[in-house]
Design a protein around this motif. Structure first.
Motif, mmCIF file in Angstrom:
data_model
loop_
_atom_site.group_PDB
_atom_site.id
_atom_site.type_symbol
_atom_site.label_atom_id
_atom_site.label_comp_id
_atom_site.label_asym_id
_atom_site.label_seq_id
_atom_site.Cartn_x
_atom_site.Cartn_y
_atom_site.Cartn_z
ATOM 1 N N SER A 1 -3.646 -20.882 5.748
ATOM 2 C CA SER A 1 -3.702 -21.389 4.372
ATOM 3 C C SER A 1 -4.806 -20.704 3.570
ATOM 4 N N ILE A 2 -5.964 -20.535 4.177
ATOM 5 C CA ILE A 2 -7.082 -19.862 3.496
ATOM 6 C C ILE A 2 -6.747 -18.393 3.224
ATOM 7 N N LEU A 3 -6.155 -17.724 4.208
ATOM 8 C CA LEU A 3 -5.758 -16.325 4.021
ATOM 9 C C LEU A 3 -4.772 -16.200 2.865
ATOM 10 N N ALA A 4 -3.790 -17.087 2.816
ATOM 11 C CA ALA A 4 -2.815 -17.060 1.721
ATOM 12 C C ALA A 4 -3.486 -17.348 0.380
ATOM 13 N N PHE A 5 -4.362 -18.346 0.342
ATOM 14 C CA PHE A 5 -5.040 -18.710 -0.899
ATOM 15 C C PHE A 5 -5.845 -17.531 -1.455
ATOM 16 N N PHE A 6 -6.643 -16.892 -0.604
ATOM 17 C CA PHE A 6 -7.436 -15.759 -1.074
ATOM 18 C C PHE A 6 -6.563 -14.547 -1.405
ATOM 19 N N SER A 7 -5.432 -14.431 -0.756
ATOM 20 C CA SER A 7 -4.492 -13.363 -1.108
ATOM 21 C C SER A 7 -3.956 -13.573 -2.517
ATOM 22 N N TRP A 8 -3.655 -14.821 -2.870
ATOM 23 C CA TRP A 8 -3.185 -15.133 -4.223
ATOM 24 C C TRP A 8 -4.259 -14.800 -5.261
ATOM 25 N N ILE A 9 -5.483 -15.178 -4.985
ATOM 26 C CA ILE A 9 -6.576 -14.891 -5.925
ATOM 27 C C ILE A 9 -6.732 -13.385 -6.090
ATOM 28 N N LEU B 1 -4.514 -11.094 -5.512
ATOM 29 C CA LEU B 1 -3.327 -10.574 -6.196
ATOM 30 C C LEU B 1 -3.463 -10.722 -7.702
ATOM 31 N N PHE B 2 -3.902 -11.880 -8.159
ATOM 32 C CA PHE B 2 -4.036 -12.086 -9.602
ATOM 33 C C PHE B 2 -5.093 -11.161 -10.205
ATOM 34 N N ILE B 3 -6.206 -11.026 -9.530
ATOM 35 C CA ILE B 3 -7.305 -10.220 -10.067
ATOM 36 C C ILE B 3 -6.957 -8.729 -10.078
ATOM 37 N N PHE B 4 -6.330 -8.254 -9.007
ATOM 38 C CA PHE B 4 -6.148 -6.809 -8.836
ATOM 39 C C PHE B 4 -4.694 -6.337 -8.945
ATOM 40 N N TYR B 5 -3.795 -7.152 -9.481
ATOM 41 C CA TYR B 5 -2.390 -6.754 -9.417
ATOM 42 C C TYR B 5 -2.027 -5.449 -10.126
ATOM 43 N N PRO B 6 -2.802 -4.955 -11.078
ATOM 44 C CA PRO B 6 -2.443 -3.634 -11.612
ATOM 45 C C PRO B 6 -2.798 -2.477 -10.661
ATOM 46 N N ARG B 7 -3.384 -2.782 -9.522
ATOM 47 C CA ARG B 7 -3.804 -1.730 -8.589
ATOM 48 C C ARG B 7 -2.841 -1.678 -7.402
ATOM 49 N N LYS B 8 -2.401 -0.468 -7.053
ATOM 50 C CA LYS B 8 -1.417 -0.316 -5.974
ATOM 51 C C LYS B 8 -1.962 -0.747 -4.616
ATOM 52 N N TRP B 9 -3.263 -0.586 -4.387
ATOM 53 C CA TRP B 9 -3.811 -0.905 -3.070
ATOM 54 C C TRP B 9 -3.636 -2.372 -2.701
ATOM 55 N N ILE B 10 -3.548 -3.259 -3.707
ATOM 56 C CA ILE B 10 -3.398 -4.672 -3.384
ATOM 57 C C ILE B 10 -2.064 -4.927 -2.698
ATOM 58 N N TYR B 11 -1.013 -4.252 -3.146
ATOM 59 C CA TYR B 11 0.302 -4.432 -2.536
ATOM 60 C C TYR B 11 0.324 -3.855 -1.123
ATOM 61 N N GLN B 12 -0.331 -2.726 -0.936
ATOM 62 C CA GLN B 12 -0.413 -2.125 0.398
ATOM 63 C C GLN B 12 -1.197 -3.034 1.344
ATOM 64 N N THR B 13 -2.290 -3.599 0.856
ATOM 65 C CA THR B 13 -3.097 -4.489 1.687
ATOM 66 C C THR B 13 -2.308 -5.737 2.081
ATOM 67 N N LEU B 14 -1.638 -6.319 1.121
ATOM 68 C CA LEU B 14 -0.878 -7.529 1.415
ATOM 69 C C LEU B 14 0.303 -7.240 2.337
ATOM 70 N N PHE B 15 1.048 -6.151 2.058
ATOM 71 C CA PHE B 15 2.193 -5.809 2.907
ATOM 72 C C PHE B 15 1.761 -5.407 4.306
ATOM 73 N N SER B 16 0.782 -4.537 4.393
ATOM 74 C CA SER B 16 0.407 -3.962 5.680
ATOM 75 C C SER B 16 -0.600 -4.803 6.456
ATOM 76 N N GLY B 17 -1.272 -5.703 5.798
ATOM 77 C CA GLY B 17 -2.281 -6.504 6.472
ATOM 78 C C GLY B 17 -1.886 -7.959 6.570
ATOM 79 N N VAL B 18 -1.923 -8.643 5.453
ATOM 80 C CA VAL B 18 -1.709 -10.089 5.424
ATOM 81 C C VAL B 18 -0.321 -10.459 5.941
ATOM 82 N N PHE B 19 0.712 -9.767 5.477
ATOM 83 C CA PHE B 19 2.064 -10.124 5.913
ATOM 84 C C PHE B 19 2.250 -9.918 7.412
ATOM 85 N N ILE B 20 1.690 -8.844 7.937
ATOM 86 C CA ILE B 20 1.831 -8.595 9.376
ATOM 87 C C ILE B 20 1.120 -9.676 10.181
#
Length: 147
Positions: free
Chosen positions: A12-20, A22-41
């Protein structure tokens, strides 16, 4: 605290901080790579472990009725896996919303309520975003793949 409670809290904490993030850095491509390759795995492997533990062996239930689904999630391990399932898919939807909003030049503060609703109420947040997107595009009939 039990192991299941600890995993629930960490996921739950990992998801919550991922949302924060995502909102702060969503114009940056690295956020999607981090979430896909790190958090989702991490969350997907955790989900896989607990769904096997929760539904393996003598698990009862199925998908044919509400009572069967309730029985399917009767174990704490299966229930935890179901929670992680929600976390992962809602975060994925949030990622799609932010990427789409960025491409369509929809202000991040207009998207913010959609993200909160997606985090808390899944489909309601997506519906809210589709309404905002429809107003921006001046189209009622939409596709997630075309402008």
């Amino acid at each position: 605290m039990s192991t299941l409670e600890a995993v629930f809290g960490m996921a739950s904490i990992l998801a919550f901080f991922s949302w924060i993030t995502l909102f702060i850095f969503y114009p940056r491509k690295w956020i999607y790579q981090t979430l896909f390759s790190g958090v989702f795995i991490i969350l997907a492997l955790t989900y896989l472990f607990y769904i096997v533990m929760g539904l393996g062996g003598d698990s009862e239930g199925g998908f044919g009725s509400l009572a069967e689904v309730k029985a399917l999630f009767g174990s704490d391990e299966a229930l935890l896996a179901g929670w992680i399932h929600y976390l992962v898919f809602d975060l994925f939807v949030g990622m799609w919303i932010t990427k789409d909003a960025w491409e369509k030049d929809i202000n991040r503060w207009i998207v913010f309520p959609c993200l909160i609703l997606t985090f808390m109420l899944g489909p309601v947040g997506l519906l809210t975003y589709f309404l905002i997107r429809g107003i921006k595009l001046k189209k009622l009939n939409q596709s997630p793949f075309h402008p």
